[in-house]
Design a protein around this motif. Structure first.
Motif, PDB file in Angstrom:
ATOM      1  N   GLN A  74      -5.396  29.108   1.443  1.00 45.17           N
ATOM      2  CA  GLN A  74      -4.433  27.208   1.441  1.00 45.17           C
ATOM      3  C   GLN A  74      -3.783  26.778   1.808  1.00 45.17           C
ATOM      4  OE1 GLN A  74      -6.249  26.307  -1.169  1.00 45.17           O
ATOM      5  NE2 GLN A  74      -4.578  24.473  -1.225  1.00 45.17           N
TER       6      GLN A  74
ATOM      7  N   LYS B 292      -4.565  25.062   4.959  1.00 49.25           N
ATOM      8  CA  LYS B 292      -5.175  23.215   4.479  1.00 49.25           C
ATOM      9  C   LYS B 292      -4.650  22.564   4.165  1.00 49.25           C
ATOM     10  CE  LYS B 292      -9.566  25.792   2.622  1.00 49.25           C
ATOM     11  NZ  LYS B 292     -10.255  26.120   1.710  1.00 49.25           N
ATOM     12  N   THR B 293      -3.007  23.033   3.416  1.00 48.07           N
ATOM     13  CA  THR B 293      -2.362  21.927   2.552  1.00 48.07           C
ATOM     14  C   THR B 293      -1.625  21.374   4.045  1.00 48.07           C
ATOM     15  OG1 THR B 293      -1.802  24.000   0.322  1.00 48.07           O
ATOM     16  CG2 THR B 293      -0.553  21.986   1.296  1.00 48.07           C
TER      17      THR B 293
ATOM     18  N   ALA C 160      -3.155  19.448   5.274  1.00 44.95           N
ATOM     19  CA  ALA C 160      -4.199  17.815   5.161  1.00 44.95           C
ATOM     20  C   ALA C 160      -2.543  17.076   4.967  1.00 44.95           C
ATOM     21  CB  ALA C 160      -4.677  18.414   3.613  1.00 44.95           C
TER      22      ALA C 160
ATOM     23  N   GLN D 176      -0.856  13.674   9.375  1.00 41.94           N
ATOM     24  CA  GLN D 176      -1.891  12.151   9.986  1.00 41.94           C
ATOM     25  C   GLN D 176      -1.889  11.835  12.058  1.00 41.94           C
ATOM     26  OE1 GLN D 176      -3.110  10.831   7.559  1.00 41.94           O
ATOM     27  NE2 GLN D 176      -2.249  11.870   6.074  1.00 41.94           N
TER      28      GLN D 176
ATOM     29  N   ARG E  61     -12.746   9.207   8.416  1.00 42.00           N
ATOM     30  CA  ARG E  61     -12.391  10.353   7.990  1.00 42.00           C
ATOM     31  C   ARG E  61     -12.421  10.551   5.859  1.00 42.00           C
ATOM     32  NH1 ARG E  61      -8.542  13.521  10.771  1.00 42.00           N
ATOM     33  NH2 ARG E  61      -8.582  12.251  13.623  1.00 42.00           N
ATOM     34  N   ARG E  62     -13.452  11.822   5.613  1.00 48.78           N
ATOM     35  CA  ARG E  62     -13.737  12.063   4.280  1.00 48.78           C
ATOM     36  C   ARG E  62     -12.179  12.462   3.309  1.00 48.78           C
ATOM     37  NH1 ARG E  62     -19.908  14.280   4.363  1.00 48.78           N
ATOM     38  NH2 ARG E  62     -21.019  12.436   6.006  1.00 48.78           N
ATOM     39  N   THR E  63     -11.380  13.178   4.573  1.00 44.87           N
ATOM     40  CA  THR E  63     -10.541  13.862   4.169  1.00 44.87           C
ATOM     41  C   THR E  63      -9.482  13.133   4.347  1.00 44.87           C
ATOM     42  OG1 THR E  63     -10.687  15.748   5.223  1.00 44.87           O
ATOM     43  CG2 THR E  63     -11.590  15.957   2.632  1.00 44.87           C
ATOM     44  N   PRO E  64      -7.305  13.095   4.104  1.00 45.56           N
ATOM     45  CA  PRO E  64      -6.986  13.645   4.426  1.00 45.56           C
ATOM     46  C   PRO E  64      -6.250  14.221   5.263  1.00 45.56           C
ATOM     47  CG  PRO E  64      -6.652  14.602   2.396  1.00 45.56           C
ATOM     48  CD  PRO E  64      -7.784  14.215   2.270  1.00 45.56           C
TER      49      PRO E  64
ATOM     50  N   ARG F  54      -8.423  16.676  11.044  1.00 39.52           N
ATOM     51  CA  ARG F  54      -9.801  18.106  10.624  1.00 39.52           C
ATOM     52  C   ARG F  54      -9.413  19.348  11.697  1.00 39.52           C
ATOM     53  NH1 ARG F  54     -12.380  13.106  13.095  1.00 39.52           N
ATOM     54  NH2 ARG F  54     -12.979  12.120  11.548  1.00 39.52           N
ATOM     55  N   ARG F  55     -10.276  20.425  11.510  1.00 35.77           N
ATOM     56  CA  ARG F  55     -10.179  21.982  11.481  1.00 35.77           C
ATOM     57  C   ARG F  55      -9.823  21.347  13.377  1.00 35.77           C
ATOM     58  NH1 ARG F  55     -13.602  24.658   7.517  1.00 35.77           N
ATOM     59  NH2 ARG F  55     -12.142  25.686   5.545  1.00 35.77           N
TER      60      ARG F  55
ATOM     61  N   GLN G 258       0.511  22.127  -3.862  1.00 37.86           N
ATOM     62  CA  GLN G 258       1.749  21.077  -2.884  1.00 37.86           C
ATOM     63  C   GLN G 258       2.696  21.296  -2.285  1.00 37.86           C
ATOM     64  OE1 GLN G 258      -0.337  18.936  -1.996  1.00 37.86           O
ATOM     65  NE2 GLN G 258      -1.967  19.795  -2.328  1.00 37.86           N
TER      66      GLN G 258
END
Length: 280
Positions: free
Chosen positions: A12, A15-16, A19, A22, A34-37, A40-41, A222
């Protein structure tokens, strides 16, 4: 936390942090699909110089071998702070400074030493709170009682700063920027969480807080990692009105791992004079 939980927390956290970044901030093109903020991995893997598959496994919380040098590269790719790096290493290497088997009864009982008591008295117009590694409040001065609440009226086992922030309406009414107020303490709490991950108390407390407050999980996920955040807080006191404080968190050396949180009146404000009137 057990081995499986530790890997989930690591997952987690990665991932946080991913995200939050940018593409432009790390010299990559923004793109249009880009589907997620955030990154990418595979972009994190590219920046760290590791295979995309290996990084994906790490972020998925798989039990894989990790070296310090690779963690250094990932920390650099994610632009982690010093405290965030320590948190990452503790979780990924299973060897934080506090990585020993803890039982609540084995922890040293916090004691407010004579020098600390003197400091509390001398910081007369700076609300000051002393807490332990669980954010349990073990000491405070008169100014803190006037600005926050009368801690003497709260049972000792309920004097946890995180708990009070989420459960006492006095704190929620007091802080104009309540989420910023909470974030500072959650950052400290997460630093402890990574350092003392073998202490089962933390998992039990997090479960309890998740059940108590509907917004706790979102703010916790967060939250930053910082052993000493500096925050400017705006309070709306019921009697004194608008008050501005700089929060400075100082670690007290010793086996009890105490922390001294000092709220210094903002020099450009009338906060100190208001506090004097409130107390005198």
């Amino acid at each position: 936390m057990n081995h499986s939980t530790r890997l989930q927390v690591l997952s987690q956290f990665l991932k946080t942090q991913r995200a939050k970044l940018q593409p432009e901030a790390v010299g990559l093109p923004a793109g249009t699909r880009r589907r997620t903020p955030g990154l990418r991995r595979e972009e994190v893997a590219q920046l760290a110089g590791v295979s995309s598959t290996w990084y994906t496994w790490l972020e998925q919380g798989r039990d894989i071998k990790v070296s310090s040098s690779v963690l250094d590269a990932i920390a650099a790719a994610l632009q982690l702070t010093v405290d965030e790096r320590k948190y990452l290493y503790a979780l990924a290497l299973d060897a934080g400074p506090g990585a020993t088997s803890f039982k609540q009864e084995d922890l040293p009982q916090p004691e407010i030493s004579a020098p600390l008591q003197y400091m509390l008295r001398e910081l007369r117009y700076c609300p000051t709170i002393i807490s332990d590694r669980h954010c349990q409040i073990v000491g405070w001065n008169e100014a803190a009682s006037h600005v926050f609440l009368d801690f003497d009226q709260i049972p000792p086992d309920q004097r946890n700063m995180i708990r009070l922030l989420f459960t006492r309406k006095e704190f929620q009414r007091l802080a104009v920027n309540w989420e910023q107020f909470v974030s500072g303490y959650l950052a400290i709490f997460r630093a402890y969480y990574g350092q003392y991950f073998e202490d089962e108390w933390y998992e039990q407390f997090l479960e309890e807080m998740s059940a108590i407050h509907p917004n706790f999980n979102a703010l916790w996920e967060q939250s930053r990692v910082s052993s000493a955040p500096e925050v400017l807080l705006q309070f709306r006191h019921a009697k004194a009105g608008k008050m501005l404080f700089h929060l400075t968190s100082l670690q007290v050396h010793g086996s009890a791992d105490l922390r001294c949180s000092v709220y210094t009146p903002a020099p450009e404000s009338t906060t100190e004079s208001k506090l004097k009137q409130l107390m005198d």
